[in-house]
Design a protein around this motif. Structure first.
Motif, short mmCIF file in Angstrom:
data_model
loop_
_atom_site.label_atom_id
_atom_site.label_comp_id
_atom_site.label_asym_id
_atom_site.label_seq_id
_atom_site.Cartn_x
_atom_site.Cartn_y
_atom_site.Cartn_z
N THR A 1 0.83 -1.21 0.00
CA THR A 1 0.00 0.00 0.00
C THR A 1 0.86 1.26 0.00
OG1 THR A 1 -0.23 -0.14 2.42
CG2 THR A 1 -1.98 -1.12 1.08
N GLU A 2 1.97 1.26 0.76
CA GLU A 2 2.86 2.41 0.76
C GLU A 2 3.49 2.61 -0.61
OE1 GLU A 2 3.99 4.67 3.64
OE2 GLU A 2 1.89 4.06 3.82
N GLY A 3 3.83 1.50 -1.28
CA GLY A 3 4.41 1.60 -2.61
C GLY A 3 3.46 2.24 -3.60
N TYR A 4 2.20 1.81 -3.55
CA TYR A 4 1.22 2.39 -4.47
C TYR A 4 1.00 3.87 -4.18
CZ TYR A 4 -3.10 3.32 -6.96
OH TYR A 4 -4.04 3.87 -7.79
N LEU A 5 0.95 4.23 -2.91
CA LEU A 5 0.70 5.62 -2.55
C LEU A 5 1.87 6.54 -2.87
CD1 LEU A 5 -1.08 5.36 0.93
CD2 LEU A 5 -2.03 6.39 -1.13
N ASN A 6 3.08 6.07 -2.64
CA ASN A 6 4.23 6.98 -2.58
C ASN A 6 5.22 6.90 -3.74
OD1 ASN A 6 3.56 8.14 0.02
ND2 ASN A 6 4.08 6.14 0.89
N ALA A 7 5.25 5.80 -4.47
CA ALA A 7 6.22 5.71 -5.57
C ALA A 7 5.97 6.82 -6.59
CB ALA A 7 6.14 4.35 -6.24
N ALA A 8 7.04 7.32 -7.17
CA ALA A 8 6.94 8.43 -8.13
C ALA A 8 6.46 7.97 -9.50
CB ALA A 8 8.30 9.12 -8.26
N SER A 9 6.25 6.69 -9.68
CA SER A 9 5.84 6.15 -10.98
C SER A 9 4.57 6.82 -11.50
CB SER A 9 5.61 4.64 -10.88
OG SER A 9 6.73 3.98 -10.35
N LYS A 10 4.57 7.13 -12.78
CA LYS A 10 3.39 7.70 -13.42
C LYS A 10 2.31 6.65 -13.61
CE LYS A 10 1.95 10.13 -17.64
NZ LYS A 10 2.40 10.67 -18.96
N HIS A 11 2.72 5.42 -13.86
CA HIS A 11 1.78 4.34 -14.13
C HIS A 11 1.83 3.35 -12.96
CE1 HIS A 11 1.41 5.88 -18.19
NE2 HIS A 11 2.73 5.89 -18.28
N LYS A 12 0.72 3.31 -12.20
CA LYS A 12 0.68 2.46 -11.00
C LYS A 12 -0.66 1.75 -10.92
CE LYS A 12 1.55 5.90 -8.07
NZ LYS A 12 1.90 6.63 -6.82
N LYS A 13 -0.61 0.52 -10.43
CA LYS A 13 -1.82 -0.24 -10.13
C LYS A 13 -1.65 -0.92 -8.78
CE LYS A 13 -4.04 -2.48 -13.40
NZ LYS A 13 -5.23 -1.64 -13.71
N LEU A 14 -2.80 -1.20 -8.13
CA LEU A 14 -2.80 -1.86 -6.83
C LEU A 14 -3.85 -2.96 -6.84
CD1 LEU A 14 -2.00 -1.97 -3.75
CD2 LEU A 14 -3.89 -0.37 -3.36
N ARG A 15 -3.46 -4.13 -6.37
CA ARG A 15 -4.37 -5.26 -6.22
C ARG A 15 -4.14 -5.83 -4.82
NH1 ARG A 15 -5.38 -10.77 -9.39
NH2 ARG A 15 -4.95 -12.27 -7.73
N ILE A 16 -5.23 -6.13 -4.10
CA ILE A 16 -5.11 -6.80 -2.81
C ILE A 16 -6.10 -7.96 -2.78
CG2 ILE A 16 -5.06 -6.55 -0.31
CD1 ILE A 16 -4.71 -3.56 -0.64
#
Length: 575
Positions: free
Chosen positions: A261-276
């Protein structure tokens, strides 16, 4: 399954290259195994993208999966790794690298280190230049094979085009070693001795007798405050710009979920997805549904195939409704959810001292207590190393008047005091049915887990980093200790790991607050230091000392027809 184009299996001959030498910038060599499809024509035939992992688990060590895994046993299966017999026919090369000082790679062992990230950078660039490679590299793997992705992505190797950290811790201090400043000894000790035994008492002793010589546990305990030692071992979010698909597990509150969750919130990446998702630590990864998701992600970024995955909502969650099972996914547009109703549920003690653990000593409700109250419990019941059952005190809601969804990060705001100079706070949320029994969820080993989520904090570590803290996620500095004075009442904001649960009508949410590991801890237990011995801890509530849970309540769409649910959710998001 998706109807978009994606790689289809072909009858490629499988090429297996063992113990390939990988030259590193300091002159050292590490070893890798390569699984790849044979090129049709070496001069102008099809070239293949690479899925690469680095780890200390021995690239040659065969993993025999359980019979209920959706991928069946074969001679190339390896723990927490992708299966060559599925990926190579679809036009991918898989590369497994033994990190320094492990498996077939000589050198000084330093798991989860900056050096390991640098070595992986060199391995990525080395294999990207091979004649069979199309120059595009991705990373995919579970746990350790997810954690390394955060670190190497921070170094920005040019050929790394996408990552998919699947259940991967990211902050070595906060996610793994010191939960809330409390040493998370249970998993670390088990993990260390198991890897040391595999190397020193297993086959590697014949060819790498100095493997896994790292004094890791001493070094971790010696560095018990956050510092550059830990930052070098952790993700640097502002330096991660590669497309990332962060995949967590609701049952992973003891180690990995926070990193995802921290990675999805904070990474500077322009293209991000999150699955849990839910499930054991490895069954979901090898499920056909998951492999299709993985393939669509890497097809898009490594092969340039428009699989449609980037046109879909960025967040995909299994919504848990109670029970040891898998659930349907629901897509969302953000994390935390925009329509969240952040609600304070206040703690109100009803008795002065802890009871027998069978019934709650207090209540949780949205109404703030009118009177000040406090409740006291022993910090060391049954001795320092007793981990069984509930210790401390419990608070319960009234039976829910309707199905109530809680999805997102949680804060436990506590006013506490102790007769000692420090105090360990262990918070466990539980789902209780109408008969007073726990409703279990799936644990990391596939076992029924009597726990919704957990949070921890050592009171002397209550100092917050105000710049990094959010209203729904406190961020503790962990760079100095603020000891307690005997009887002094202080405010502690406990970060409780994100969760998702629907508490059904007639069921209750229960909060255990204690000095030790309780329900649902499994092997993610902690060291209980001597400041607990003989101490009495007290929780204060009411008036100028509001103790409460900040819960992410989601407006109900359960039971509505899909179109109506979507319309209701959209309307809620605009408010």
């Amino acid at each position: 399954m998706p109807k978009h184009p994606m790689s289809q299996p072909k009858k490629h001959k499988l090429i297996v290259e063992k113990d390939v030498a990988v030259p590193l910038r300091d002159g050292s060599i590490i070893r890798a195994d390569v699984f790849r499809p044979e090129m049709a024509n070496k001069s102008d035939g099809e070239k293949f993208p690479i899925i690469l992992i680095t780890g200390p688990y021995q690239k040659d060590k065969l993993w025999t999966p359980p019979p209920d895994l959706e991928e069946k046993a074969n001679p190339y299966m390896n723990w927490e790794c992708a299966n060559p017999l599925w990926w190579c026919p679809r036009g991918y090369a898989l590369v497994r690298v033994d990190s320094r000082g492990s498996g077939k790679s000589l050198g000084t062992s330093e798991p989860s280190s900056y050096q390991e990230a640098v070595d992986t950078y060199d391995a990525i660039e080395h294999f990207a230049k091979q004649p069979w490679s199309n120059g595009n590299v991705g990373c995919l793997g579970i746990s350790y094979h997810a954690n390394f992705q955060w670190r190497v992505a921070s170094l920005q190797p040019p050929s790394l085009k996408a990552i998919m950290p699947w259940e991967g811790r990211a902050d070595q201090y906060r996610d793994q070693a010191f939960h809330g400043g409390i040493f998370a000894s249970g998993f670390l000790v088990m993990w260390w001795w198991m890897q040391a035994a595999h190397h020193l008492l297993g086959k590697p002793n014949n060819y790498n007798p100095e493997a896994f010589n790292n004094n890791q546990l001493w070094n971790y305990m010696r560095n018990d405050l956050d510092s550059e030692y830990w930052r070098m071992k952790s993700a640097r979010w502002d330096q991660i710009n590669v497309p990332l698909y962060s995949v967590g597990n609701w049952g992973g509150h003891g180690l990995h979920l926070r990193g995802n969750t921290e990675g999805y919130l904070n990474a500077a990446s322009k293209h991000k997805k999150l699955r849990i998702h839910t499930g054991s630590h490895y069954h979901p990864f090898h499920a056909l549904e998951a492999r299709i998701e993985q393939l669509r992600w890497f097809d898009y970024w490594l092969k340039g195939i428009d699989t449609g995955i980037m046109n879909e909502p960025p967040v995909k969650l299994e919504i848990r409704t109670g029970g040891n099972k898998r659930y349907p996914f629901r897509t969302e547009n953000e994390w935390p959810l925009a329509r969240t109703q952040w609600t304070k549920f206040y703690l109100e003690p009803k008795v002065a001292k802890a009871g027998n653990g069978k019934s709650a000593e207090g209540t949780i409700s949205t109404t703030a207590p009118k009177k000040a109250a406090k409740i006291t419990y022993e910090a060391s019941p049954g001795g320092r190393h007793n981990h069984g059952g509930r210790t401390g005190v419990s608070f319960e809601t009234a039976p829910m008047k309707q199905d109530t969804e809680i999805t997102g990060p949680i804060v436990l705001n506590l006013w506490v005091s102790s007769s000692s100079e420090d105090m360990d706070i262990f918070a466990t949320l539980r789902h209780i049915d109408s008969k007073g029994k726990d409703v279990p969820e799936v644990g990391q080993r596939g076992e029924p887990c009597e726990c919704v989520t957990k949070g921890w904090l050592r009171a002397s570590h209550r100092k917050l980093d105000r710049q990094k803290s959010l209203p729904y996620r406190p961020y503790h500095a962990h760079n100095e200790r603020w000891p307690l004075k005997k009887g002094e009442v202080v405010e502690c904001q406990v970060e409780v790991i994100s969760t998702c649960i629907v508490i059904k009508k007639g069921h209750k949410l229960r909060l255990d607050i204690g000095p030790k590991d309780g329900h649902g801890s499994a092997h993610f237990t902690h060291y209980h230091a001597d400041y607990n011995d003989g101490a009495l801890n007290t929780i204060h509530s009411g008036k100028d000392k509001p103790s409460y849970l900040l819960l992410p309540v989601i407006p109900s769409v359960i039971g509505a027809k899909p179109a109506a649910a979507k319309k209701k959710a959209k309307a809620a998001g605009k408010k």
